[in-house]
Write a protein that holds these residues in place. Sequence first.
Motif, PDB file in Angstrom:
ATOM      1  N   ASN A  16      91.114   4.167  53.332  1.00  0.00           N
ATOM      2  CA  ASN A  16      90.814   3.633  54.656  1.00  0.00           C
ATOM      3  C   ASN A  16      90.403   4.765  55.593  1.00  0.00           C
ATOM      4  N   PRO A  17      89.879   4.442  56.793  1.00  0.00           N
ATOM      5  CA  PRO A  17      89.484   5.508  57.729  1.00  0.00           C
ATOM      6  C   PRO A  17      90.643   6.420  58.112  1.00  0.00           C
ATOM      7  N   ARG A  18      91.860   5.882  58.178  1.00  0.00           N
ATOM      8  CA  ARG A  18      92.978   6.690  58.665  1.00  0.00           C
ATOM      9  C   ARG A  18      94.011   7.027  57.590  1.00  0.00           C
ATOM     10  N   ASP A  19      93.928   6.381  56.428  1.00  0.00           N
ATOM     11  CA  ASP A  19      94.911   6.690  55.395  1.00  0.00           C
ATOM     12  C   ASP A  19      94.397   6.247  54.026  1.00  0.00           C
ATOM     13  N   THR A  20      95.132   6.611  53.001  1.00  0.00           N
ATOM     14  CA  THR A  20      94.839   6.204  51.629  1.00  0.00           C
ATOM     15  C   THR A  20      96.040   5.442  51.092  1.00  0.00           C
ATOM     16  N   ARG A  21      95.781   4.255  50.572  1.00  0.00           N
ATOM     17  CA  ARG A  21      96.861   3.431  50.039  1.00  0.00           C
ATOM     18  C   ARG A  21      96.723   3.318  48.525  1.00  0.00           C
TER      19      ARG A  21
END
Length: 297
Positions: free
Chosen positions: A155-160
């Motif tokens: 994602n733009p702000r994190d990785t899941r």
Amino acid sequence: MTINKGIISRGNNNTFSTIAIGEKAQASTTTPLPSAEPATEAGIPWDLGIVTILSEELRSVIDELKLRRHKTPSGLYFYQGEHTASDATLRIVATQTQSQGQRSTMAALENLRRHYNPRLWALVGIAGGLHDDHARIGNVIVSTDVVYYENRKINPRDTRRRGEHRQAPAHIVHAVNAYFTEHGTPARINGQMTAHAGNQYEVYPGVIGSGEAVIADRASDIRTYLTTYHEKVLAVDMEAGGLSQYWQENSVHGTANPGWVVIRGVSDNADEDKGHSHHELAARNAAHVLSRLLPYF
């Protein structure tokens, strides 16, 4: 010019290897190519197919189980032998992948299936330990559970991360449980190298985390994710995910799908001190644990 009419045959006594019928019949005497199948007794099943990654791992398995080299006409190398366990003689074959990683592991398993079709697969070798108590260098992890951690959404702000968890067939889980019931958890075994013969190492059941990364950072997000996903993830490797995936996809074949088990000696702690100095120690211990488990399989 000679015109052939009728039947031409090439053979020995009542056995004919080449037959041609009709006008201008010709019979070739070219010797057929040898079969790519291993030089083994026809119809006798193979019990165990072992996949290793590093040369130290394969050498340890060869020495522990007294295997002999066999080369197929196509150029593949396998190591074959027999091992007596609990009054039963097991037919065993081992091979080494072309490289590290999930894809090469799946290719090696396909070679084993195509040439030998064993009823059990074992992935044997080294791993990086995640648990300071259970996964000390030299200890061995026996795993019937694999968490593949590579799938993720960025994602733009994190990785899941999206873990995939697979377990070996029930009869293999029961066999491993029986071993630890009889030998304790942890099981304790004397070291297999001369320099460590006076030391005991410990054998634990546990979960293996698997992906494509070589982890050499104690603060790695992969370590954090795995230990949060499942508190019994004791070690990480780069191949067990391929084994569990191949097992799942192999279930479409008409024959019975082999069971599988992962046996990993801890060679490092997946941190900044990661190196090669304990590869042989971990590989020798893992190969010996495999031989101790064979009566249960």
